[in-house]
Design an enzyme around this catalytic site. Structure first.
Site, PDB file in Angstrom:
ATOM      1  N   LYS A  10      52.441 -46.157  -9.911  1.00 19.82           N
ATOM      2  CA  LYS A  10      52.666 -45.915 -11.343  1.00 19.82           C
ATOM      3  C   LYS A  10      52.684 -44.415 -11.632  1.00 19.82           C
ATOM      4  O   LYS A  10      51.800 -43.677 -11.198  1.00 19.82           O
ATOM      5  CB  LYS A  10      51.561 -46.596 -12.148  1.00 19.82           C
ATOM      6  CG  LYS A  10      51.517 -48.108 -11.941  1.00 19.82           C
ATOM      7  CD  LYS A  10      50.312 -48.743 -12.593  1.00 19.82           C
ATOM      8  CE  LYS A  10      49.015 -48.267 -11.972  1.00 19.82           C
ATOM      9  NZ  LYS A  10      47.833 -49.007 -12.447  1.00 19.82           N
ATOM     10  N   THR A  68      45.453 -45.065 -24.554  1.00 21.67           N
ATOM     11  CA  THR A  68      45.936 -45.614 -23.276  1.00 21.67           C
ATOM     12  C   THR A  68      44.807 -46.218 -22.446  1.00 21.67           C
ATOM     13  O   THR A  68      44.972 -46.450 -21.247  1.00 21.67           O
ATOM     14  CB  THR A  68      46.633 -44.516 -22.456  1.00 21.67           C
ATOM     15  OG1 THR A  68      45.720 -43.416 -22.276  1.00 21.67           O
ATOM     16  CG2 THR A  68      47.892 -44.016 -23.160  1.00 21.67           C
ATOM     17  N   GLY A 112      42.755 -48.772 -20.628  1.00 21.09           N
ATOM     18  CA  GLY A 112      43.045 -50.107 -20.118  1.00 21.09           C
ATOM     19  C   GLY A 112      44.474 -50.357 -19.716  1.00 21.09           C
ATOM     20  O   GLY A 112      44.847 -51.506 -19.448  1.00 21.09           O
ATOM     21  N   THR A 113      45.296 -49.311 -19.631  1.00 20.71           N
ATOM     22  CA  THR A 113      46.709 -49.529 -19.284  1.00 20.71           C
ATOM     23  C   THR A 113      46.872 -50.114 -17.881  1.00 20.71           C
ATOM     24  O   THR A 113      47.660 -51.042 -17.673  1.00 20.71           O
ATOM     25  CB  THR A 113      47.511 -48.221 -19.392  1.00 20.71           C
ATOM     26  OG1 THR A 113      46.836 -47.193 -18.648  1.00 20.71           O
ATOM     27  CG2 THR A 113      47.667 -47.782 -20.825  1.00 20.71           C
ATOM     28  N   GLY A 114      46.136 -49.574 -16.908  1.00 25.39           N
ATOM     29  CA  GLY A 114      46.260 -50.070 -15.541  1.00 25.39           C
ATOM     30  C   GLY A 114      45.816 -51.515 -15.415  1.00 25.39           C
ATOM     31  O   GLY A 114      46.483 -52.336 -14.770  1.00 25.39           O
ATOM     32  N   CYS A 115      44.679 -51.836 -16.025  1.00 25.88           N
ATOM     33  CA  CYS A 115      44.170 -53.216 -15.999  1.00 25.88           C
ATOM     34  C   CYS A 115      45.175 -54.164 -16.640  1.00 25.88           C
ATOM     35  O   CYS A 115      45.488 -55.235 -16.103  1.00 25.88           O
ATOM     36  CB  CYS A 115      42.839 -53.301 -16.749  1.00 25.88           C
ATOM     37  SG  CYS A 115      41.553 -52.169 -16.188  1.00 25.88           S
TER      38      CYS A 115
END
Length: 473
Positions: free
Chosen positions: A378, A409, A411-414
């Site tokens: 990412k 932003t 928690g974007t990865g989760c």
């Protein structure tokens, strides 16, 4: 019932029984034994062994072409070609309990088979295939027509791959017949699971069970909370195993209380032995003991695992012990279906600098070589557009979206990884699942409503609502 993955055995492979066991673990529901080389008595003996393996796994066992062999080995049925014994004569020999299927190519042949009492029909070839030189190409449009004409189950046959499966199921196929796509795959269990999951696209909501193994975020923006929100709002069923409690808000992490590894295992077992799961998603794993336990669970249950290698929180708190990084490399990557690192995580895992698109591609390749089957690097830390690099089945794909100027932003990865895991569980093949996940997280960031004084959470609700509006009938 003829429904789900229909595996036609390749009897020339040396490890036939081991590959069949793996394919059955991956969700194969019907197995057809086709053998033109062995003497009759060897065929009977082998068929009896294979039938036992299938029945132990709850799968049907079908004999190709030979009703007498089906009778002798107590198979569940027989599959006939147009030039074989008629359905009526096969029924007289086999009786009313055993299944009879027949290959067809046209609407007329399908209607005739149904009228004669066939239990299911095979239709093909859907696509060009290397297994039969004389295969006549039928195509998806013919499948539509046959589905409208007959009521009995329909098995699509010929040239079917993972990425073609969805359109055949949507067109009306009750079952998909494959050979080499599963039986000669590096991992027949996982290959079978990739096909089997796509039949979930027909189930009512909530469809797709996702087990999330991650830490709890008291602020609700990331971790288990973000995962469960994402899966639920997208119409799936979310379960969880909590690896650690955190005290945190939008300003950062105040404290971490890890769970004992054996209790994480107990949570995983409790869910999988009862409710089950279609996919598994990991986030904060914290310790090497938990990492190893999760790797063991993935292998034991043959689940496609979307691994988000969470290492550092937005505020800088360490979420993965240094010793656990090596456990991720050695134990978890070889069990990973899709790895979703950001740039710092990719650098840490593969030991290469990752600061531009070319380096993202090299990192993806290196992480694949280290064991991850597919890799999504990412690019949120880059300047310019939000570009992610997906390495899937040996090919590089770029996923692009406009960069959104916001601090919300958290928690974007989760959320991104949980969305992908949910889409996979609901029957989308990998490329479509990642693309849908990218679109979902972009909308969630774009519509984020400021909460708290720091990095606020993304808007799971709005992103899910927009997707439902886009895909409603």
């Amino acid at each position: 019932m003829i429904e789900g993955l229909y595996l036609i055995l390749d009897t020339d492979v040396p490890d036939l029984e081991q590959r069949l066991k793996a394919a059955l673990r991956g969700g194969t529901r019907i197995v057809q034994y086709r053998d033109k080389n062995r003497p009759p008595e060897q065929q009977r003996q082998l068929a009896i062994q294979l039938r036992q393996l299938c029945h132990e796994a709850g799968a049907l066992f079908i004999i190709n072409d030979h009703p007498q062999l089906a009778l002798d080995c107590e198979a569940d049925g027989v599959h006939l070609g147009q030039g074989d014994l008629s359905v009526n004569k096969a029924r007289q020999l086999l009786g009313p309990e055993r299944l009879i299927g027949i290959s067809t190519r046209t609407v007329e042949e399908a209607l005739k088979a149904e009228a004669q009492g066939a239990d299911y029909i095979g239709l093909g070839s859907m696509y060009p295939t290397s297994s039969k030189d004389d295969a006549v190409l039928v195509g998806v449009e013919r499948l539509h027509l046959v589905r409208k004409a007959v009521r009995i189950p329909l098995v699509a046959i010929g040239g079917i791959t993972r990425d073609r499966a969805g359109e055949l199921i949507d067109a009306g196929a009750d079952s998909l017949a494959v050979i080499s796509a599963v039986f000669r795959a590096d991992d027949p269990a996982l290959a079978a699971r990739e096909f089997s999951l796509q039949f979930n696209r027909r189930k009512p909501f909530p469809r797709g069970r996702v087990l999330s193994i991650a830490g709890s975020d008291s602020g609700g923006g990331a971790g288990i909370q973000a995962d469960l929100k994402t899966t639920t709002l997208l119409g799936g069923y979310g379960a969880c195993a909590i690896t650690a409690l955190t005290a945190q808000n939008t300003l950062g992490v105040r404290g971490i209380h890890p769970a004992p590894a054996d209790f994480v295992v107990e949570q995983i077992s409790a869910v999988l032995e009862d409710i089950g799961a279609d996919t598994l998603k990991t986030g904060m794993l914290f310790s090497p003991e938990i990492v190893s336990a999760v790797a063991d669970a993935i292998r034991q249950y043959t689940l496609p695992a979307v691994v988000d290698p969470v290492m550092v929180a937005k505020g800088g708190a360490t979420l993965l012990e240094q010793a656990a990084v090596e456990a991720v490399r050695e134990r978890l990557l070889p069990e990973t279906y899709l790895l979703t690192p950001n740039l710092p995580e990719a650098e840490t895992l593969c030991g290469l600098a990752v600061r531009n698109v070319d380096e993202m591609e090299r990192a993806a390749q290196r992480l694949h070589e280290m064991g991850a089957r597919h890799v999504l690097v990412k690019g949120g830390h880059l300047e310019g557009e939000a570009l992610d690099v997906l390495l899937a089945d040996g090919e590089i794909h770029h996923l692009r979206a406009p960069r959104i100027d916001t601090r919300n932003t958290h928690g974007t990865g989760c959320t991104y990884a949980a969305a992908i895991a949910t889409f996979l569980a609901q029957g989308l093949p990998l490329g479509e699942a990642v693309g849908a996940g990218k679109k979902f997280i972009t909308r969630a960031i774009e519509t984020a409503i400021p909460l708290g004084s720091g990095h606020g959470p993304v808007n799971h609700w709005q992103a899910a609502w927009d997707r439902h509006l886009e895909h409603r009938p």
